[in-house]
Design an enzyme around this catalytic site. Structure first.
Site, PDB file in Angstrom:
ATOM      1  N   ILE A   1      45.266  39.028  50.466  1.00  0.00           N
ATOM      2  CA  ILE A   1      46.401  39.780  51.043  1.00  0.00           C
ATOM      3  C   ILE A   1      45.982  41.227  51.321  1.00  0.00           C
ATOM      4  O   ILE A   1      46.298  41.799  52.367  1.00  0.00           O
ATOM      5  CB  ILE A   1      47.650  39.742  50.124  1.00  0.00           C
ATOM      6  CG1 ILE A   1      48.082  38.291  49.856  1.00  0.00           C
ATOM      7  CG2 ILE A   1      48.803  40.543  50.744  1.00  0.00           C
ATOM      8  CD1 ILE A   1      49.269  38.137  48.905  1.00  0.00           C
TER       9      ILE A   1
ATOM     10  N   THR B   1      44.011  42.130  32.724  1.00  0.00           N
ATOM     11  CA  THR B   1      43.912  42.698  34.082  1.00  0.00           C
ATOM     12  C   THR B   1      45.281  43.145  34.562  1.00  0.00           C
ATOM     13  O   THR B   1      45.452  44.241  35.088  1.00  0.00           O
ATOM     14  CB  THR B   1      43.381  41.636  35.081  1.00  0.00           C
ATOM     15  OG1 THR B   1      42.165  41.139  34.593  1.00  0.00           O
ATOM     16  CG2 THR B   1      43.196  42.211  36.464  1.00  0.00           C
TER      17      THR B   1
ATOM     18  N   GLY C   1      38.178  39.134  44.728  1.00  0.00           N
ATOM     19  CA  GLY C   1      38.071  39.633  46.108  1.00  0.00           C
ATOM     20  C   GLY C   1      36.644  39.409  46.595  1.00  0.00           C
ATOM     21  O   GLY C   1      35.738  39.154  45.799  1.00  0.00           O
TER      22      GLY C   1
ATOM     23  N   TYR D   1      50.900  34.470  32.995  1.00  0.00           N
ATOM     24  CA  TYR D   1      50.845  35.142  34.301  1.00  0.00           C
ATOM     25  C   TYR D   1      52.219  35.716  34.645  1.00  0.00           C
ATOM     26  O   TYR D   1      52.360  36.906  34.945  1.00  0.00           O
ATOM     27  CB  TYR D   1      50.375  34.152  35.364  1.00  0.00           C
ATOM     28  CG  TYR D   1      50.349  34.712  36.762  1.00  0.00           C
ATOM     29  CD1 TYR D   1      49.663  35.888  37.039  1.00  0.00           C
ATOM     30  CD2 TYR D   1      51.003  34.075  37.810  1.00  0.00           C
ATOM     31  CE1 TYR D   1      49.628  36.410  38.326  1.00  0.00           C
ATOM     32  CE2 TYR D   1      50.974  34.590  39.098  1.00  0.00           C
ATOM     33  CZ  TYR D   1      50.286  35.746  39.353  1.00  0.00           C
ATOM     34  OH  TYR D   1      50.261  36.269  40.620  1.00  0.00           O
TER      35      TYR D   1
END
Ligand code: UDP
Length: 329
Positions: A12, A95, A36, A149
């Protein structure tokens, strides 16, 4: 305007970078290339308005400089993909929570607006669809790592809203519903690039569970347009917005559609959740957004149909397969 995109080399993030550059903005991205990929941004590196730092967002010195130089932050860096989350729960929690805390702290130091990317996962197992931003959330137990998550992203949302409430740092939370499009990889479990790769390679299309779970897949260009409209709108600050398509489809229906659209001979196979993820894995049955809020504020509605999206994904994956036969579903 000068924008900083965390996670800018992701799926994205790279599309957002393109859109910002396209309207004449300067773009700086920061990405540790964990999920990424440099190939996602390689074509942008010749643009003089584009800059990148291969670095983690918890590197305070680097983030301090980048944030001090930008006008707005799009915080997209996160652990994503249900498969990754189930197999690396520590990485997911750390993260998402520590990363977002780091971004908000530096943003507050320089009083820079932050757009926080969140997810429809935060609604959890709630069954009353469509989901509205203020609906109750229903999480599974802490013994099932999938829910780490949703919980970590919910903490990110709380933190972003708290920075607005307590410190008047302008923040906007955007909940993405199954964004898909070119450059998304099936490597971390995302179903559309997976099915498309399987269909193009003539391999079995792997439907998990009974395939009756449903999703609303949103073209990344629609998602990016929504993010830009919200970031430009002063009244979006301090609020949460759903961004997603209203075209609901079951996963079995998706498999059939992909097979049909791509003229594939692949057979459709069913794989139990326990085998696909881990024992006792819990999925969401339906996930449909109510997008009244963003539509009323900005006029946004999705423009791409699911067919368009699948075809765009297939074009991208076909090119990849032509260059590299080893691309995995
Ligand atoms: N899924 C599937 N086969 C695959 C990958 C995923 O049937 O090869 C299912 C998955 O179990 C879920 C849906 O497709 O019900 C969407 O999965 P994805 O990971 O793309 O996004 P999620 O909605 O789970 O965040």
């Amino acid at each position: 305007m000068k924008a900083l995109i965390t996670g800018g080399a992701g799926f994205i993030g790279s599309h957002l970078a393109e859109a910002l550059l396209g309207r004449g903005d300067e773009v700086m991205i920061v990405d540790d290339l964990s999920t990424g990929r440099f190939e996602n941004i390689e074509h942008l590196t010749s643009n003089q308005n584009f800059h990148f730092a291969i670095e983690t967002i918890t590197n305070e010195t680097v983030m301090d400089r980048l944030v001090s130089e930008c006008d707005i932050i799009f915080h997209l860096a996160a652990a994503v993909g249900v498969e990754l989350i189930v197999h690396s729960p520590v990485r997911t929690i750390e993260t998402n929570i520590i990363g977002t805390r780091a971004v908000l702290q530096v943003a507050n130091r320089y009083r820079k607006k932050v757009i926080i990317a969140s997810t429809s996962e935060v609604y959890g197992k709630a069954v009353t669809v469509p989901f509205k931003e203020d609906d109750d959330r229903l999480m599974g137990p802490t013994t099932k790592s999938r829910w780490s998550y949703a919980t970590s992203k919910a903490v990110d949302e709380f933190l972003a809203l708290a920075y607005w409430k307590e410190k008047h740092l302008p923040t906007v939370v955007v909940r993405f519903f199954n964004t898909v499009g070119p450059r998304q990889t099936g490597q971390y479990g995302m179903v559309v690039p997976r099915f498309v790769t399987q269909a193009l390679k003539g391999e079995p299309i792997t439907v998990y569970g009974d395939g009756q779970q449903s999703r609303c897949f949103t073209h990344v260009s629609d998602t990016v347009r929504a993010v830009l409209l919200l970031s430009d709108h002063p009244e979006a600050v301090g609020q949460v917005f759903n961004v997603g398509s209203s075209e609901e489809i079951t996963i079995l229906g998706l498999a059939q559609k992909v097979k049909h659209l791509l003229g594939s001979d692949s057979e459709i196979v069913f794989i139990p959740y326990d085998e696909a993820y881990e024992e006792g894995f819990e999925d969401m049955r339906r996930r449909v957004p109510d997008t009244t809020k963003i539509r009323k504020l900005t006029g946004w509605t999705p423009r791409y149909s699911l067919d368009d999206t699948i075809i765009a994904v297939a074009e991208h994956i076909r090119k990849q397969l032509e260059g590299d036969e080893s691309v995995q579903a």
